[in-house]
Design an enzyme around this catalytic site. Structure first.
Site, mmCIF file in Angstrom:
data_model
loop_
_atom_site.group_PDB
_atom_site.id
_atom_site.type_symbol
_atom_site.label_atom_id
_atom_site.label_comp_id
_atom_site.label_asym_id
_atom_site.label_seq_id
_atom_site.Cartn_x
_atom_site.Cartn_y
_atom_site.Cartn_z
ATOM 1 N N LYS A 148 -6.830 6.340 -19.926
ATOM 2 C CA LYS A 148 -7.054 6.842 -21.270
ATOM 3 C C LYS A 148 -5.829 6.539 -22.153
ATOM 4 C CE LYS A 148 -10.768 8.086 -19.125
ATOM 5 N NZ LYS A 148 -11.064 9.395 -18.572
ATOM 6 N N TYR B 59 -14.345 17.117 -16.407
ATOM 7 C CA TYR B 59 -14.881 15.757 -16.354
ATOM 8 C C TYR B 59 -16.021 15.694 -15.319
ATOM 9 C CZ TYR B 59 -15.017 10.736 -15.659
ATOM 10 O OH TYR B 59 -15.430 9.438 -15.553
ATOM 11 N N ARG C 176 0.836 -1.204 0.000
ATOM 12 C CA ARG C 176 0.000 0.000 0.000
ATOM 13 C C ARG C 176 0.871 1.255 0.000
ATOM 14 N NH1 ARG C 176 -2.412 0.248 4.943
ATOM 15 N NH2 ARG C 176 -0.897 1.847 5.484
#
Ligand SMILES: *Cc1c(COP(=O)(O)O)cnc(C)c1O
Length: 383
Positions: free
Chosen positions: A198, A101, A48
């Site tokens: 993307k 967005y 993590r």
């Protein structure tokens, strides 16, 4: 080294024990320490807090956009959330591009307002409007350029100068152009945020995010949130994103060339009312696009005569173009922002910033442009 060499080699090296040319997928939770006193000596403790495969991707991105660090996250929204958490206190104010967005808008208005943060959604294409919106408690400016979905541009240099003058960090959402076409940090931004989902991945294979950061002080803050909130990218996603990024320039150049051809085709079509692509001379901010980016990207939008009904008919008639959310992948996609990516933005707000009901967003992929245009022509015949 030049960009195309860095996109292949930065952040990675053959595995020292086996010679494997690809970075291994380190699916380990924990890392054995040589002794209590030598804790952290090899740089990793628990996945993590940091993972070697993820680190390779982070190092590559930092090298590609000139950052000191580039913490990677589970998604693009996790990356934006980390920036919010790192820089916004209760009672703070943030300035966000009025076209952004849908998820950024939702995170701002439906999550952070609960913690007493106030937002101004400003036309960041107008630097004077940004300066006018600054208050004594403004702690962050987040611009998105080109903005999703209208492609409105923000002058990164001009807004960065204002941010610097007021001592406010400026983050740019650089998802649409990536470091290959737009070097946000070089233009003065403090941070460059990416949905790696993307173009960086580019293959519709992952969701991921990253923040490329100019200074160590800001990087420490974002790293602290990455560890505290547990939103780090997974090793498998980092590995796929690493491989995708190695071909970024080749994909983007071809996709942008396709986009230019398609934009010109649509502009000449008598059923098309408007086309917006930063590479077209008719694009209102064409000169700014040329000045601050080295390419125009592969996103465009258009409206057909007949508005929303005709636009929906057209999208339902497409064959090769997939009707789907997401963008930047090798597969060409058509999206209806009003029902899909930007549904979280209230209708009046959408109308105010030009996200019309008939807007068809295209993410141009890597197919042969002749086939993409033939499919559009067939669909346009249906409306
Ligand atoms: C997709 C997108 C995001 C969000 O990224 P996810 O990976 O979907 O969480 C943020 N900004 C822009 C400009 C995007 O297109």
């Amino acid at each position: 080294m030049h960009f195309r060499t860095k996109q292949v080699h930065a952040g990675v090296a053959p595995d020292p024990t086996t010679g494997a040319i690809l970075t291994p997928i380190h699916q380990a939770t924990t890392f054995v320490q040589p002794s209590v006193d030598r804790y952290m000596e090899r740089g990793f403790t628990y996945s993590r807090s940091g993972n070697p495969t993820v680190r390779a991707f982070e190092d590559k991105l930092a090298a590609l956009e000139g950052g000191v660090d580039a913490p990677a996250f589970a998604t693009g929204m996790a990356a934006i959330n980390a920036v919010f958490m790192a820089f916004l206190d209760a009672g703070a104010h943030a300035i966000i591009s009025d076209v952004a967005y849908g998820g950024t808008y939702r995170l701002s208005t439906q999550v952070y307002t609960r913690f007493g943060v106030e937002f101004s959604f400003v036309d960041t294409a107008d630097p004077a409007a940004v300066e006018a919106a600054v208050t004594p408690v403004t702690q962050l400016i987040l611009t998105e350029t080109p903005a999703n979905p209208t492609l409105k541009l923000t002058d990164i240099r001009a807004v960065s100068d204002i941010a610097q003058k007021h001592g406010i960090p400026h983050a740019v959402d650089n998802t649409f152009l990536t470091p290959y076409y737009q070097q946000a940090l070089e233009l003065g931004a403090d941070m460059s945020v990416h949905s790696t989902t993307k173009y960086l991945d580019g293959h519709n294979a992952t969701v991921g995010g990253a923040v490329v950061i100019a200074t160590q002080d800001h990087a420490d803050r974002v790293r602290f949130i990455q560890n505290s909130t547990g939103t780090i990218m997974s090793p498998m996603v980092a590995w796929l994103s690493l491989q995708g990024t190695k071909t970024l320039s080749v994909r983007m150049d071809q996709q942008a060339a396709n986009a230019m051809e398609i934009a010109e085709y649509l502009e000449a079509h008598d059923k098309v009312e408007t086309v917006a692509y930063p590479g077209l001379a008719s694009f209102p901010q064409h000169n700014l696009a040329k000045r601050q980016a080295s390419g125009f990207g592969a996103m465009l939008w258009f409206e057909v005569i007949g508005g929303a009904a005709a636009g929906k008919k057209l999208m339902d008639s497409l064959g090769l173009w997939a009707l789907a959310e997401n963008l930047g992948s090798v597969e060409s996609l058509a999206t209806h922002p009003v029902t899909m990516t930007h549904a979280a933005i209230p209708p009046e707000e959408r109308a105010r910033v030009g996200i019309t009901d008939g807007l068809v967003r295209l993410s141009v992929g890597l197919e042969d442009s002749r086939d993409l245009i033939a499919d559009l022509a067939r669909a346009l015949d249906q409306v």
